[in-house]
Design an enzyme around this catalytic site. Sequence first.
Site, PDB file in Angstrom:
ATOM      1  N   GLU A 103       0.823  -1.210   0.000  1.00  9.22           N
ATOM      2  CA  GLU A 103       0.000   0.000   0.000  1.00  9.22           C
ATOM      3  C   GLU A 103       0.858   1.261   0.000  1.00  9.22           C
ATOM      4  OE1 GLU A 103      -4.130  -1.682   1.945  1.00  9.22           O
ATOM      5  OE2 GLU A 103      -2.741  -0.641   3.286  1.00  9.22           O
TER       6      GLU A 103
ATOM      7  N   GLU B  55      -5.837  -8.172  -1.256  1.00  6.59           N
ATOM      8  CA  GLU B  55      -6.520  -7.981   0.035  1.00  6.59           C
ATOM      9  C   GLU B  55      -7.973  -7.653  -0.247  1.00  6.59           C
ATOM     10  OE1 GLU B  55      -4.912  -5.351   3.005  1.00  6.59           O
ATOM     11  OE2 GLU B  55      -2.839  -5.831   2.467  1.00  6.59           O
TER      12      GLU B  55
END
Length: 488
Positions: free
Chosen positions: A175, A386
């Site tokens: 991320e 995810e």
Amino acid sequence: MGFKEGFLWGGALAANQCEGAYLEDGKGLSVPDMLLGGDVNTPRTFCPQTVEDAFYPSHDAIDFYHHYAEDIKLFAGMGFSTLRLSINWARIFPNGDDEEPNEAGLEFYDKVFDECKKYNIEPLITLCHYEIPWAIVTKYNGFTDRRVVDLFVKYATTCFKRYKDKVKYWLTFNEINCATIGEDTAPLYGLGMIDRDLLNATEPITFDKFKYDSQLRFEALHNEFVASALAVKAGHEINPDFMIGNMICHITWYPYTCNPKDMLACQEKDSMFNDFCGDVQVRGEYPEFALNYFRKNGIDYSFITEEDKAILKEGTVDMYTFSYYMSNCVTTDPDVETTGGNLIGGAKNPYVKASDWGWQIDPDGLKYTLKKLSSRYPGLPLMVVENGFGAFDKVEEDGSIHDDYRIDYFRSHIKAMREACDDGVNLIAYTTWGPIDIVSAGTGQLAKRYGFVYVDRHDDGTGDFSRSTKDSYYWYKKCIESNGQDLD
């Protein structure tokens, strides 16, 4: 149609949220080891000194360090063909700048990967899932120091060489785009940077006390881009068969109304949060909208040197991977009700429901995102690495856990992915977050449960770490066996 033959099904974990054993076998402290727990109403706090009798969730987590064989066997029972894990940087180089790697740490991941291979599970490995060694924060202020680029590349190269015959799929930074928001935990987590005057704090502090310098933050992010590109180049030299990707926290943004001002605000939010980092890592150059953002906000971007531009071009990724949990709305109206989410919130969408933590549940947003990414990066393989649903689970008297709400969440999102594949999206893998209960990064809770497997561990530090399956375990097993066709 639907998912292609050989599609990779599995789950995703982060070392700091599952391993525990935070100082075992020579491991050094990492950033998450300095964070205390919170809950849905109480923010997590940070303290650079150990607070006696305080609860540090990552210190024990769910003790995957000692239960990995049991857990991987459970994942194999669902039919996993891939398992996303991270290597804890501080387990390999305890201080980040050590001359030699810690052999005990390297041996641990050898055992984990061997266990995966035993069940024909392909490891998908993140090199830095926020596990920046704490010594890099205190000594270098994280990636604000250009020397940390070389430290990361040394760490990445060490892992590539050690596991070149055991791991094919790699991700550099988890991320990475969260550094763009500059709020709360994002720069400390992702960049390892912190106000220097907070390093001597002796009492827990909340993240709203942090003051991040935007100039320094974007310089640190640039250093991560360079580190990632150099790692990609090194990885391809070590094993040309490596598939190395980026990882983006993708939050799908909608304009709250058809007011043109909402549309323009949404476009800027979407571009800088979702597209900026993906463009740099996939296309190998800064997009013009990012440079324009720098100009408008007084960011001197002379740190982007000609040499760095060449490195970024040479170190582009082989695949695009991202997390997807929710969508949010953007508006210029300050009176619109807002809701929380994964690191960043937005205007509340009246057309979708939300979890107990305010995360807006929007499977159509996943289909929209996949089609957008497929158009933006034509032909590039995509992975959803995810996607999950945190909830309060109830253990019945007989030990069963009936989590239909989790099944409903995954059913709708997998259906949306299947429809995107029908439309020609090149999606090659899906890993749920997380396949077993873990520590929540946002709140530090264990009560916020994600898994198909329940872990007897609680926020007061009690529990025997025993594992048991939930109803969703058997549902996901059926889904995988049918390659995503049987979702009933």
